[in-house]
Design an enzyme around this catalytic site. Sequence first.
Site, PDB file in Angstrom:
ATOM      1  N   SER A 187       0.726   2.498   7.963  1.00  0.00           N
ATOM      2  CA  SER A 187       0.721   1.458   6.941  1.00  0.00           C
ATOM      3  C   SER A 187      -0.137   0.251   7.293  1.00  0.00           C
ATOM      4  O   SER A 187      -0.653  -0.413   6.402  1.00  0.00           O
ATOM      5  CB  SER A 187       2.153   1.013   6.648  1.00  0.00           C
ATOM      6  OG  SER A 187       2.802   0.648   7.827  1.00  0.00           O
ATOM      7  N   HIS A 215       3.340   5.884   2.305  1.00  0.00           N
ATOM      8  CA  HIS A 215       2.077   5.362   1.761  1.00  0.00           C
ATOM      9  C   HIS A 215       1.171   6.482   1.259  1.00  0.00           C
ATOM     10  O   HIS A 215       0.088   6.205   0.736  1.00  0.00           O
ATOM     11  CB  HIS A 215       1.335   4.526   2.812  1.00  0.00           C
ATOM     12  CG  HIS A 215       1.916   3.165   2.972  1.00  0.00           C
ATOM     13  ND1 HIS A 215       1.633   2.117   2.120  1.00  0.00           N
ATOM     14  CD2 HIS A 215       2.802   2.674   3.876  1.00  0.00           C
ATOM     15  CE1 HIS A 215       2.299   1.045   2.497  1.00  0.00           C
ATOM     16  NE2 HIS A 215       3.018   1.345   3.563  1.00  0.00           N
ATOM     17  N   LYS A 246       6.883   2.722  -3.831  1.00  0.00           N
ATOM     18  CA  LYS A 246       5.436   2.442  -3.783  1.00  0.00           C
ATOM     19  C   LYS A 246       4.758   3.161  -4.961  1.00  0.00           C
ATOM     20  O   LYS A 246       4.979   2.775  -6.102  1.00  0.00           O
ATOM     21  CB  LYS A 246       4.870   2.839  -2.411  1.00  0.00           C
ATOM     22  CG  LYS A 246       5.556   2.101  -1.250  1.00  0.00           C
ATOM     23  CD  LYS A 246       4.849   2.284   0.072  1.00  0.00           C
ATOM     24  CE  LYS A 246       5.697   1.887   1.260  1.00  0.00           C
ATOM     25  NZ  LYS A 246       6.059   0.470   1.331  1.00  0.00           N
TER      26      LYS A 246
HETATM   27  C1  LIG Z   1       5.753   3.988   6.291  1.00  0.00           C
HETATM   28  C2  LIG Z   1       6.946   3.344   5.648  1.00  0.00           C
HETATM   29  N1  LIG Z   1       8.141   3.920   5.774  1.00  0.00           N
HETATM   30  C3  LIG Z   1       9.238   3.390   5.212  1.00  0.00           C
HETATM   31  C4  LIG Z   1       9.170   2.228   4.479  1.00  0.00           C
HETATM   32  C5  LIG Z   1      10.415   1.672   3.872  1.00  0.00           C
HETATM   33  O1  LIG Z   1      10.449   2.033   2.524  1.00  0.00           O
HETATM   34  P1  LIG Z   1      11.568   1.427   1.564  1.00  0.00           P
HETATM   35  O2  LIG Z   1      10.975   0.188   0.978  1.00  0.00           O
HETATM   36  O3  LIG Z   1      11.816   2.492   0.558  1.00  0.00           O
HETATM   37  O4  LIG Z   1      12.748   1.157   2.418  1.00  0.00           O
HETATM   38  C6  LIG Z   1       7.940   1.577   4.320  1.00  0.00           C
HETATM   39  C7  LIG Z   1       7.888   0.327   3.555  1.00  0.00           C
HETATM   40  O5  LIG Z   1       7.188  -0.583   3.833  1.00  0.00           O
HETATM   41  C8  LIG Z   1       6.799   2.152   4.921  1.00  0.00           C
HETATM   42  O6  LIG Z   1       5.611   1.571   4.795  1.00  0.00           O
END
Ligand SMILES: Cc1ncc(COP(=O)(O)O)c(C=O)c1O
Length: 399
Positions: A187, A215, A246
């Site tokens: 990310s 992502h 997202k």
């Molecule tokens: C790679 C990754 N995993 C998990 C999450 C967490 O997602 P959620 O907002 O559904 O908790 C994010 C959010 O920023 C993320 O970028």
Amino acid sequence: MRASVQTRLQAELAQFRRDGVYKRLNYLESPQAPRVKMEGRGDIIILSSNNYLGLSTVAEVVAAGKAGLDRFGAGTASVRFICGTFTVHRELEAALARFVGTESSLTYVSCWNANEGLCPTLLGPEDIAISDELNHASIIDSIRLAKTISKCQSAVYRHADMKDLEEKLQAAKGARTRLIFTDGIFSMEGDIARLPDILELAERYDAVVAMDDSHASGVLGKTGRGTAEHYGVLGKVDIITSTLGKALGGAAGGFTGSSTALTDYLTQRSRPQLFSNALPCTVAASALAAVRHLEQHPELVTRLHQNARYFREQLLARGFKPLAGQTPIIPVILGETAKAIQMSEMLLAEGVFVTGFGYPVVPQGHARVRCQISAAHTRDDLDQVLRAFEKVGQKLSLI
Ligand SMILES: Cc1ncc(COP(=O)(O)O)c(C=O)c1O
């Protein structure tokens, strides 16, 4: 609040401000879209949203959420295993499994919870989690929790370093289960996991592969089915976690896609599943509509890829040096956190919202502004952003 605690917190917050790392919250007064109204100012171009396909404002996605609200009410008022499972959960989970190419899927209220529910449930003292060093915080915390709760072992390999991963797998030959956990798209860097190499090593060392495609869902591959589609290995990843917050509508929620045995086991045993309310039906209904919309409109993914390529090429042409990559996450590294925040504020003055990230979100000295491109951006939006970048980049002597 006790005065001693209050004083300590206030002193630390003052230090954040002095260091230039204090994060100010910006309030949106309009829907999440390429151009928003923010804090009384209209027409701000958003370049930091995870709304990669613009689905959060698509009429049928919004209408499905409203219909879900009307049909099922405001909340689930229960965890899944008591009386919080609704028909819309079943429909959504079937659609998500089909979409990411797994036999089954199980939703959570966030992907944070999906990740956090995985390692402590799956791994015990005889097992090991092997994690890329740049994995998302939710994976890191899932493994930390598993080490504490279920006493599993862990190892971290250098980012995308397959030689190091192989060494870690070799050293873990005695373990009962070796779990390799990786992001699909990282990310903060915007690069893609070396999935075919990881799968090949997993085969050789009899390891299970878990991939967080938060992502990449809706983003990678010709039809947006994620990192596995990008590499032509759909159906080959043992466990896929991802978010509904997202590209897939942008509301909230997450899921774990895998075999029916694993999702059933998570239903029985994973703590965020057992002790936290089910995903609200309105959110499940809009996420389901988002997945269906995407399946019918793969051209959105093509447009996203075109926009990302255009923006990256134009940044380079103007003298910026974004991190190399091929995803819609395009970071421009600035070094010190204060500089990233300064650039972000100067861009906002030019009508462009792009967040500056510093420590502890990224390592010390690697602060950056992270651009995120959407299929919903028009060429005019992107050209206006590029003009703002050029002006601010010159003022900061970056170009
Ligand atoms: C790679 C990754 N995993 C998990 C999450 C967490 O997602 P959620 O907002 O559904 O908790 C994010 C959010 O920023 C993320 O970028």
